[in-house]
Design a protein around this motif. Structure first.
Motif, PDB file in Angstrom:
ATOM      1  N   ALA A  83       0.857  -1.242   0.156  1.00 41.54           N
ATOM      2  CA  ALA A  83       0.069  -0.042  -0.136  1.00 41.54           C
ATOM      3  C   ALA A  83       0.954   1.296   0.008  1.00 41.54           C
ATOM      4  N   ARG A  84       2.097   1.211   0.390  1.00 40.89           N
ATOM      5  CA  ARG A  84       2.988   2.480   0.467  1.00 40.89           C
ATOM      6  C   ARG A  84       3.455   2.429  -1.011  1.00 40.89           C
ATOM      7  N   ARG A  85       3.637   1.788  -2.059  1.00 44.57           N
ATOM      8  CA  ARG A  85       4.002   1.678  -3.272  1.00 44.57           C
ATOM      9  C   ARG A  85       3.060   2.533  -4.152  1.00 44.57           C
ATOM     10  N   ASP A  86       3.660   3.115  -5.444  1.00 44.99           N
ATOM     11  CA  ASP A  86       2.921   3.805  -6.357  1.00 44.99           C
ATOM     12  C   ASP A  86       2.061   3.096  -7.204  1.00 44.99           C
ATOM     13  N   VAL A  87       2.786   1.785  -7.488  1.00 47.29           N
ATOM     14  CA  VAL A  87       2.213   0.802  -8.615  1.00 47.29           C
ATOM     15  C   VAL A  87       1.778  -0.461  -7.461  1.00 47.29           C
ATOM     16  N   TRP A  88       0.733  -1.167  -7.477  1.00 48.05           N
ATOM     17  CA  TRP A  88       0.574  -2.089  -6.669  1.00 48.05           C
ATOM     18  C   TRP A  88       0.062  -3.219  -7.612  1.00 48.05           C
ATOM     19  N   GLY A  97      -4.798  -8.101 -11.529  1.00 48.52           N
ATOM     20  CA  GLY A  97      -4.389  -6.843 -12.282  1.00 48.52           C
ATOM     21  C   GLY A  97      -3.310  -5.883 -11.163  1.00 48.52           C
ATOM     22  N   THR A  98      -3.403  -4.811 -11.629  1.00 49.70           N
ATOM     23  CA  THR A  98      -2.374  -3.936 -10.940  1.00 49.70           C
ATOM     24  C   THR A  98      -3.326  -2.494 -10.989  1.00 49.70           C
ATOM     25  N   ALA A  99      -2.694  -1.628  -9.845  1.00 46.22           N
ATOM     26  CA  ALA A  99      -3.323  -0.375  -9.652  1.00 46.22           C
ATOM     27  C   ALA A  99      -2.145   0.651  -9.771  1.00 46.22           C
ATOM     28  N   ASP A 100      -2.234   1.697 -10.501  1.00 46.77           N
ATOM     29  CA  ASP A 100      -1.051   2.532 -10.946  1.00 46.77           C
ATOM     30  C   ASP A 100      -1.648   3.981 -10.542  1.00 46.77           C
ATOM     31  N   PHE A 101      -0.924   4.568  -9.453  1.00 50.16           N
ATOM     32  CA  PHE A 101      -1.031   5.885  -8.783  1.00 50.16           C
ATOM     33  C   PHE A 101      -0.255   6.919  -9.562  1.00 50.16           C
ATOM     34  N   THR A 102       0.789   6.419 -10.257  1.00 59.30           N
ATOM     35  CA  THR A 102       1.743   7.160 -10.953  1.00 59.30           C
ATOM     36  C   THR A 102       1.384   8.477 -11.568  1.00 59.30           C
ATOM     37  N   ASP A 107       2.163  15.133  -4.609  1.00 64.89           N
ATOM     38  CA  ASP A 107       2.410  13.933  -3.703  1.00 64.89           C
ATOM     39  C   ASP A 107       1.396  13.681  -2.669  1.00 64.89           C
ATOM     40  N   ALA A 108       0.843  14.935  -1.979  1.00 64.03           N
ATOM     41  CA  ALA A 108       0.023  14.685  -0.923  1.00 64.03           C
ATOM     42  C   ALA A 108      -1.411  14.084  -1.435  1.00 64.03           C
ATOM     43  N   LEU A 109      -1.771  14.629  -2.660  1.00 66.84           N
ATOM     44  CA  LEU A 109      -2.886  13.809  -3.245  1.00 66.84           C
ATOM     45  C   LEU A 109      -2.689  12.228  -3.639  1.00 66.84           C
ATOM     46  N   ARG A 110      -1.462  12.009  -3.939  1.00 67.10           N
ATOM     47  CA  ARG A 110      -1.355  10.476  -4.397  1.00 67.10           C
ATOM     48  C   ARG A 110      -1.240   9.885  -3.175  1.00 67.10           C
ATOM     49  N   GLN A 111      -0.645  10.168  -2.142  1.00 71.59           N
ATOM     50  CA  GLN A 111      -0.600   9.563  -0.685  1.00 71.59           C
ATOM     51  C   GLN A 111      -2.029   9.222  -0.162  1.00 71.59           C
ATOM     52  N   LEU A 143      -8.570  14.896 -12.094  1.00 73.51           N
ATOM     53  CA  LEU A 143      -8.480  15.981 -11.232  1.00 73.51           C
ATOM     54  C   LEU A 143      -6.914  16.368 -10.942  1.00 73.51           C
ATOM     55  N   SER A 144      -5.977  15.735 -10.801  1.00 73.66           N
ATOM     56  CA  SER A 144      -4.539  16.032 -10.655  1.00 73.66           C
ATOM     57  C   SER A 144      -4.204  16.799 -11.921  1.00 73.66           C
ATOM     58  N   LYS A 145      -4.358  16.500 -13.094  1.00 78.40           N
ATOM     59  CA  LYS A 145      -4.048  16.783 -14.500  1.00 78.40           C
ATOM     60  C   LYS A 145      -4.423  18.460 -14.499  1.00 78.40           C
ATOM     61  N   SER A 146      -5.747  18.368 -14.062  1.00 80.39           N
ATOM     62  CA  SER A 146      -6.628  19.820 -14.119  1.00 80.39           C
ATOM     63  C   SER A 146      -5.797  20.586 -13.028  1.00 80.39           C
ATOM     64  N   LEU A 147      -5.623  20.362 -11.913  1.00 76.53           N
ATOM     65  CA  LEU A 147      -4.671  21.017 -11.067  1.00 76.53           C
ATOM     66  C   LEU A 147      -3.560  21.440 -11.746  1.00 76.53           C
ATOM     67  N   ARG A 148      -2.764  20.544 -12.130  1.00 76.71           N
ATOM     68  CA  ARG A 148      -1.327  20.761 -12.832  1.00 76.71           C
ATOM     69  C   ARG A 148      -1.383  21.983 -13.560  1.00 76.71           C
ATOM     70  N   LEU A 149      -2.496  21.941 -14.756  1.00 75.43           N
ATOM     71  CA  LEU A 149      -2.497  22.630 -15.684  1.00 75.43           C
ATOM     72  C   LEU A 149      -2.928  24.110 -15.111  1.00 75.43           C
ATOM     73  N   GLN A 150      -3.684  24.400 -14.093  1.00 67.29           N
ATOM     74  CA  GLN A 150      -4.577  25.333 -13.912  1.00 67.29           C
ATOM     75  C   GLN A 150      -3.710  26.161 -12.870  1.00 67.29           C
ATOM     76  N   ARG A 151      -2.939  25.538 -11.902  1.00 65.31           N
ATOM     77  CA  ARG A 151      -2.237  26.301 -11.023  1.00 65.31           C
ATOM     78  C   ARG A 151      -0.724  26.551 -11.338  1.00 65.31           C
ATOM     79  N   GLU A 152      -0.305  27.618 -10.848  1.00 67.10           N
ATOM     80  CA  GLU A 152       1.164  27.975 -10.949  1.00 67.10           C
ATOM     81  C   GLU A 152       1.944  27.070 -10.229  1.00 67.10           C
ATOM     82  N   ASP A 153       1.691  26.593  -9.016  1.00 65.06           N
ATOM     83  CA  ASP A 153       2.559  25.710  -8.292  1.00 65.06           C
ATOM     84  C   ASP A 153       2.155  23.882  -8.863  1.00 65.06           C
TER      85      ASP A 153
END
Length: 618
Positions: A83-88, A97-102, A107-111, A143-153
């Motif tokens: 559960a602490r990995r980014d790919v399960w 199957g697998t679960a990919d969080f990458t 970082d905080a939203l992924r965790q 949602l993550s991609k929307s934040l990455r495109l919309q916000r300066e940080d």
């Protein structure tokens, strides 16, 4: 393995053991080639072979090494560590199957999403749980991609996330839908998933001081008003036309030639029984029983609703298909106990017949594409005149789950009662079954037109003699100007506005001028009349009750008399019709009652079901 370290020898033997236990063969030549490379590279463990391709191994040996390393990883880890990995690897959690969080870049939203997934996954079941989890992760990736495109940080500072980011995300979903990148269903599912996960983060305590999402603002949440409209007619209409079904049934031999006998039998059972593909694929060998009268019954498990040991009446021809398949399986696996065998055993890695086929989607798709065009009659207008033309049917609509919709539609067309169809579909709610079939607007309109001439007021008088000029307005009035009661319709404005829950007369319909009924409610009126008589006899019998309570509960003679008079008047008008007109009225009544959402009680299957199995040659 001569000359290899003892640890590496143990790892290789364990991997071969696990492959053998799962029914997979390991070629000696492949294992020897891998051992030779490990010996040359002086590897201490299998993990030391970081890049098998660079080590000079062939492609099939590279695949074998990858499988072995995955097996060793599952042995050495726990769900908590995974559960602490980014790919399960979901096999560690009991799924495929697998679960990919990458793709979640913050970082905080992924965790936080990983924590949510670890909390949610134990409540999932079925073979599709892994795929469903990945779709939910993909929604958070949107949602993550929307934040990455919309916000300066790029959304890394979660304390700055607010309502404006939610609005931007909703606008992005709408934009992608308008441009065809998302379907309306995908947009709704994505929005619902993000809303549920954002709310769940807070109930998991991830936003409190000291946790991962500390400082996340309260307005960074999706409300009900942010949900897009639910697309209409989400299920009904996915059934296949009779012409398409007939052509599919006539070409089942081609399906067997292109795939296997198991795929053909699976398709036949899907067509005949209307079960979900996963339910048919996982049928045990002993899935056929007989009722006391000798009628065949299919035994299956409803894995989706976790309802085991379900029974479905089937046709004798369908039972013959199952019996023939049982004989083939017993001949193929004579030494395996029958209780462990599957009706449709997998042809791959299955030496004992205990593994079912994983699915027929790919084989079924190839078969449907190989068939000639499905031509169905469609009415079109040419120079203002209706003309019937044979037009090709979209082959993309021919998939295994469509047989379940066709099963429901065939039974609905044969006037099977909705509550009986609910049991046949193995649904808990009647509304779920009603989404699987449709009543065409033409049939619905024609039925209303026929029964409209048989409307009566509370005194039993005809109230709709000038029908022809009022037909169009009647269809609208049925939708917005009246509300259904147990045995008729009410037009009292207050009660209509309250959806039928605010009757000024406490539901004494036969004493109200706003009440009227028609021939479709005749069975309900007869049942109500019988209930009044039973209630009167019960209250007149000897049991302890105060006189005022008995008098209040006693059905009045006037009400009983009016119900009886109304029933007699409806029946008398029906008797005045010719036999052909009576048959047309009965057919229209069946259509209207099937589409009626008000259902009282939970009747059981009390009569033989019509044989709606598509005809096909042996």
């Amino acid at each position: 393995m001569r000359g290899l370290p003892r640890r590496l020898v143990a790892e290789l033997l364990y991997c071969v053991q696990q492959r053998t236990a799962s029914g997979v063969r390991t070629a000696g030549a492949s294992l020897r080639a891998i051992c030779d490379r490990l010996r040359v590279l002086r590897c201490e463990t299998l993990d030391d072979l970081v890049d098998p391709e660079a080590a000079g191994l062939k492609s099939h040996n590279v695949s074998l090494v990858t499988t072995m390393r995955r097996t060793l990883h599952r042995l050495s880890t726990t769900p908590e560590e995974e559960a602490r990995r980014d790919v399960w690897d979901l096999a560690i959690f009991g799924f495929g199957g697998t679960a990919d969080f990458t793709e979640i870049h913050q970082d905080a939203l992924r965790q936080a999403t990983r924590i949510w997934a670890a909390d949610d996954l134990p409540r999932r079941r079925g073979k599709g749980a892994g795929g469903r989890l990945q779709r939910q992760i993909d929604a958070m990736a949107d949602l993550s991609k929307s934040l990455r495109l919309q916000r300066e940080d790029s959304g890394q500072n979660i304390a700055l996330l607010d309502r404006r980011d939610i609005v931007a995300f909703c606008n992005r979903l709408a934009f992608k839908t308008e441009n065809g990148q998302l379907s309306a269903h995908q947009r709704l599912d994505t929005a619902r998933t993000v809303r549920r996960i954002l709310n769940r983060w807070r109930t998991l305590g991830l936003t409190v001081p000291g946790e991962i999402l500390e400082g996340l603002r309260a307005d960074f949440v999706m409300g009900r008003e942010d949900m897009p409209d639910d697309p209409e007619d989400t299920e009904a209409g996915k059934d296949l036309p009779d012409e398409v079904m007939q052509q599919l049934c006539d070409n089942l031999n081609l399906l067997e030639e292109m795939s296997t006998t198991e795929v053909r039998v699976c398709t036949e059972l899907l067509i005949d029984t209307g079960r979900r593909p996963d339910e048919v694929c996982r049928l045990p060998l002993d899935c056929l029983e007989r009722d006391p009268d000798g009628s065949p019954v299919l035994l299956y498990d409803n894995h989706k609703a976790f309802r085991l040991g379900r029974r479905l009446p089937i046709a004798k021809v369908t039972a013959a298909v199952i019996t023939a398949q049982q004989e083939r399986v017993r001949r193929r696996f004579p030494d395996t106990p029958a209780s462990e065998l599957k009706l449709l055993p997998s042809p791959v890695a299955n030496p004992y017949g205990t593994k079912p086929i994983s699915g027929i989607w790919a084989q079924h798709r190839s078969w449907a594409r190989a068939l000639p065009d499905f031509l169905v009659p469609i009415e079109v207008l040419e120079e203002g005149e209706p003309v019937i033309k044979l037009l090709p049917f979209d082959k993309g609509k021919v998939f295994p789950y469509a047989y379940r919709h066709s099963f429901a539609q065939r039974h609905a067309d044969q006037n099977v009662k909705p509550e009986v169809l609910k049991d046949l579909m193995d649904h808990r709610q009647l509304q779920t079954s009603q989404a699987y079939y449709r009543i065409s607007q033409d049939r619905w309109r024609e039925a209303i037109d026929r029964v409209a001439v048989m409307q009566f007021d509370r005194h039993g008088n005809r109230v709709w003699r000038r029908v022809q000029g009022l037909l169009d307005s009647e269809h609208v009035r049925r939708e917005i100007g009246e509300v259904a009661t147990a045995y008729g319709l009410c037009r009292e404005p207050t009660n209509v506005a309250a959806g039928g829950h605010s009757c000024p007369l406490r539901f004494r319909c036969l004493g109200c001028e706003h009440f009227h009924t028609d021939v479709t409610y005749l069975p309900d009126l007869e049942a109500y009349h019988a209930d009044l008589l039973r209630s009167r006899e019960k209250l007149m019998s000897a049991f302890e009750a105060d006189d005022w309570a008995r008098a209040e509960a006693m059905p009045s003679q006037e009400e009983i008399r009016r119900v009886r008079r109304l029933i007699n008047r409806v029946k008398a008008d029906l008797d005045d019709l010719t036999e052909e007109e009576q048959a047309q009225i009965q057919q229209a009544v069946a259509v209207v009652r099937r589409g009626r959402s008000v259902m009282l009680g939970m009747p059981r299957v009390g009569q033989p079901l019509p044989d709606v199995r598509p005809r096909r040659t042996t």
